[in-house]
Write an enzyme that holds these catalytic residues in place. Structure first.
Site, PDB file in Angstrom:
ATOM      1  N   ASP A 286       0.865  -1.148  -0.089  1.00 16.83           N
ATOM      2  CA  ASP A 286      -0.022  -0.247  -0.180  1.00 16.83           C
ATOM      3  C   ASP A 286       0.887   1.320  -0.078  1.00 16.83           C
ATOM      4  O   ASP A 286       2.130   1.060   0.350  1.00 16.83           O
ATOM      5  CB  ASP A 286      -0.875   0.055   1.131  1.00 16.83           C
ATOM      6  CG  ASP A 286      -2.163   0.989   0.938  1.00 16.83           C
ATOM      7  OD1 ASP A 286      -2.125   1.699  -0.047  1.00 16.83           O
ATOM      8  OD2 ASP A 286      -3.190   0.711   1.657  1.00 16.83           O
TER       9      ASP A 286
HETATM   10  C1  BGC Z   1      -5.043   3.112   0.220  1.00 17.12           C
HETATM   11  C2  BGC Z   1      -5.104   2.281  -1.057  1.00 17.12           C
HETATM   12  C3  BGC Z   1      -4.939   3.017  -2.374  1.00 17.12           C
HETATM   13  C4  BGC Z   1      -3.737   3.884  -2.388  1.00 17.12           C
HETATM   14  C5  BGC Z   1      -3.387   4.853  -3.513  1.00 17.12           C
HETATM   15  C6  BGC Z   1      -4.029   4.268   0.147  1.00 17.12           C
HETATM   16  O1  BGC Z   1      -4.048   5.079   0.850  1.00 17.12           O
HETATM   17  O2  BGC Z   1      -5.007   2.650   1.369  1.00 17.12           O
HETATM   18  O3  BGC Z   1      -6.168   1.625  -1.033  1.00 17.12           O
HETATM   19  O4  BGC Z   1      -4.810   2.051  -3.426  1.00 17.12           O
HETATM   20  O5  BGC Z   1      -3.634   4.696  -1.448  1.00 17.12           O
HETATM   21  O6  BGC Z   1      -4.159   5.678  -3.842  1.00 17.12           O
END
Ligand code: BGC
Length: 744
Positions: A286
């Protein structure tokens, strides 16, 4: 020197602007490439073989480049944007000399994020929880295929949607991105969704692995759960989705699990995901969820996103010094390459076109029509008959303008903009106006009024003058924060109570991210849960309200009556300061996270959701699997195959309307399993004309009748008496039979 096709496209993108550039894209595999000594471009070869062939040609720097992103890009204004970046959430450049495209990743949990920035359009689908309320795997496939189709049209080759975390915490801010509290329902629906994405030659993803079940403290919290419970609940949902869809990627989550961060968790990544489930794709972190180089690399992380803080130069050093074996780096790259070949993104790269908003809206509407759940229908107030509802007061939740959507990285931009815009921390409404479609269906003679609901007393006066009052209530949820309580925010309980006191024919329509409490439920006649309904939401709702579509959704989550009935009456780590249960969250700082703390999921263990309520003998407000129809169904003649391969029964539509019934099968394991609750093991959605009946046979998966034994690290069916029950919800299971089964 050979200039690869992707290098050319990148240069053209910069010169011509992104939308024109892709006109030059052609299919990737061509005989000249193979003839020129690029045998991996031969689509007839197995993806693993192709990956090995090209890996053999790559330099150390090229390999390192492939295992991390190029930075925050558009997500943080002012950050540099790498050439070839399609302005999504992340980008990993390709290697033009080897004909390898870059990986352009787009957030796309419920539709594609950040379309507005490029004046692109993206369809907003109903929330994933709404989708799961359809219990229809083909709707889930359609849902994923809408996302895949639009990603491809916009030049992306990877989706980073696919949330399958269990709804263990009903106040979790991201539940609208997740499917269910039941692992089999969640895994099946999200697995089908990912299959739909990948059917468009777009790489799919499943996230957030694992136990990212609340947002409060998500970057630091330690989720603790014993291994058997974990394998039978949260991880089972991932297992089902991953084994079904073979997604290209699995995104590890921000939080820690039993002590280690998920993205450097040897048990989760190496042991369970890659060894036990045989996952062949790659693990990506993530965004900023990577915490180390050597530990993460050895634990099974294959790609850092969105930057190269740990997997850029530090990983190169670690490989050169032998702290991370070169074979491990090769394994990371192999996993990425084989997924690119397997999904077709090398052979059939994205082909830009204009997204078809009408097709997207129709698909979204169809899914929503299967997702709306009728929770209460006293006196058969619904469906409304167009000729009889002469005056209707529509109240609340901006129902004159549109429908609510969920926030955070799952936010889709609304066509035409929205009051407030798509700023992080602000609710976004989509221009699908319930008022407009209610007016259309009520007929030109009907008097339809609207009141904002801001002042309950004024709304009650408007309601008192109408035959029927339809109150829309809403609960805005978003990534980065949880709701402190199950209560509706912003005094809406008082609004409903005031309207119900003024009008005996009150119907409530909920637009919520998940379960909410309803202290007014006995005072109103009708209750419909519409979730976040998507761009076709108003049409779907009007069709259900007026009976053009027979309502058929069932709850994929328990609706508890009170917070105090939950295993965790208060959300761990949620202080006054971080709590925000109002629609205007502008004052809450989503980046602010409390310090390290533990969330002890052993409190409920495997008794997630409805299992908790059964074991405590607590009556929820509305049980799991529950949902009414405008017709009635009867169940009879259960026959369970003696080896538990399937169950067969008769289902009849005993009412007067065509309708779909979701028939549910629950199992109780032998006492020795020490799981003293029913669990869902199978279901089928069946469409029946009035009076028609059907013999329904539903296969049972042996895995779902098994328990996970930590002693010998595997799944077993234990010998003993198995209770099988079939019916319309957890609270109505008229058919039962028991089977004596041997161990397996
Ligand atoms: C989220 C993810 C997301 C990523 C990119 C993170 O804050 O937890 O689900 O894909 O950001 O935007």
């Amino acid at each position: 020197m050979k200039i690869g096709r992707f290098f050319w496209i990148t240069c053209m993108s910069l010169t011509l602007g992104l939308t024109q550039a892709s006109a030059g894209q052609t299919a990737g595999t061509s005989t000249p490439d193979i003839a020129k000594g690029q045998p991996w471009m031969n689509a007839a070869l197995d993806p693993d073989r192709r990956a090995d062939l090209v890996l053999h040609e790559m330099t150390l720097d090229e390999k390192i480049q492939m295992v991390h992103g190029t930075g925050w890009g558009v997500l943080r204004p002012g950050e540099p944007i790498a050439p070839g970046h399609n302005l999504g959430a992340g980008y990993t450049p390709g290697i033009p000399r080897l004909n390898l495209p870059g990986i352009n990743l787009a957030d796309s949990a419920v539709g594609i994020r950040m379309a507005a920035m490029q004046s692109r359009y993206a369809t907003l689908l109903p929330s994933v929880t709404g989708l799961a309320a359809s219990w229809d795997p083909s709707a889930a496939y359609l849902y994923g295929s809408v996302i895949g189709r639009e990603l491809r049209a916009q030049g992306f080759n990877m989706s980073i949607g696919g949330g399958v975390d269990l709804i263990r915490e009903p106040r979790n801010g991201r539940n609208f991105e997740y499917a269910s509290e039941d692992p089999i329902l969640a895994g099946t629906m999200v697995g089908q969704l990912a299959l739909g994405v990948q059917s468009n030659h777009v790489m799919g993803d499943i996230k957030h692995y694992a136990l990212n079940d609340q947002e409060t403290g998500r970057n630091t919290l330690n989720a603790v759960l014993d291994l058997r419970a974990m394998r039978e609940t949260d991880l089972l949902a991932f297992q089902i989705a991953i084994e079904m869809a073979h997604p290209a990627g699995v995104m590890c989550s921000y939080n820690r699990v039993n002590g280690d961060f998920s993205c450097e968790n040897d048990y989760l990544l190496n042991k369970v995901l890659k060894h036990d489930w045989g996952f062949k794709g790659w693990v990506l972190s993530d965004w900023d969820g990577t915490h180390s180089t050597v530990k993460a690399a050895l634990a099974g992380l294959d790609m850092e996103q969105p930057s190269g803080t740990y997997f850029g130069a530090p990983l190169k050093d670690a490989v050169q010094s032998g702290k991370v074996p070169a074979t491990r780096l090769d394994d990371m790259v192999h996993r990425i390459l084989r997924s690119m070949f397997a999904t077709g993104v090398v052979d059939a790269p994205p082909l830009r076109s204009v997204v078809d908003p009408f097709r997207g809206r129709d698909d979204a509407q169809k899914i929503e029509e299967e997702s709306i759940v009728l929770l209460q229908n006293k006196g058969g107030i619904l469906p409304l008959s167009p000729g009889q509802a002469h005056s209707i007061a529509v109240i609340g939740a901006h129902a004159d303008f549109g429908v609510l959507s969920g926030g955070g990285s799952a936010q889709v931009d609304a066509p035409g903009g929205t009051p407030g815009g798509s700023e992080w921390g602000k609710p976004v409404y989509f221009p699908s106006s319930p008022l407009r479609y209610i007016k259309e269906q009520a007929g030109s003679d009907a008097a339809i009024t609207f009141d904002s609901g801001a002042d309950p007393a004024k709304a009650a006066r408007v309601a008192a003058n109408a035959q029927v009052a339809i109150v829309f209530v809403q609960q805005w949820m978003t990534e980065g924060q949880d709701s402190a309580t199950l209560s509706l925010p912003d005094n809406q309980d008082a609004l409903v109570a005031a309207v119900a006191a003024a009008n005996a024919n009150t119907i409530v329509v909920l637009e919520t991210g998940g379960p909410v409490s309803m202290p007014w439920s006995s005072q109103v006649k009708g209750i419909l849960e519409a979730w976040y309904p998507g761009i076709g939401g108003a049409q779907a709702l009007a069709n259900v309200l007026f009976g053009r579509v027979n309502v058929s959704g069932k709850l994929p989550v328990t609706f508890p009556a009170h917070d105090s009935d939950l295993p965790h009456p208060h959300i761990a780590g949620l202080t006054e300061h971080t709590a925000n249960n109002g629609m205007n969250a502008a004052n809450s700082n989503q980046q602010e996270q409390p310090g390290n703390f533990t969330v002890d999921y052993n409190v409920e263990g495997m008794k997630v959701g409805y299992r908790w309520f059964q074991s405590k003998d607590t009556q929820p407000l509305f049980p799991f699997g529950f949902g009414l129809s405008y017709t009635n169904f009867s169940y009879s003649n259960l026959h369970a195959d003696p080896n538990a391969k399937s169950v067969t029964f008769t289902l009849q539509n005993t009412g007067t309307r065509l309708g779909d019934e979701i028939a549910e099968v629950y199992v109780t394991l032998p006492n020795a399993a020490e799981e003293h609750f029913r669990k869902l093991v199978a279901w089928q959605r069946v469409s029946l004309a009035p009076g028609a009946s059907k013999t329904v046979t539903i296969p049972l998966d042996p895995l779902y009748l098994s328990i996970y034994s930590t002693a010998d690290d595997g799944w077993h069916r234990i010998a003993g008496k198995y209770g099988i029950e079939v019916g319309s919800s957890l609270s109505s299971l008229p058919l039962h039979e028991s089977l004596n089964l041997g161990s397996q």
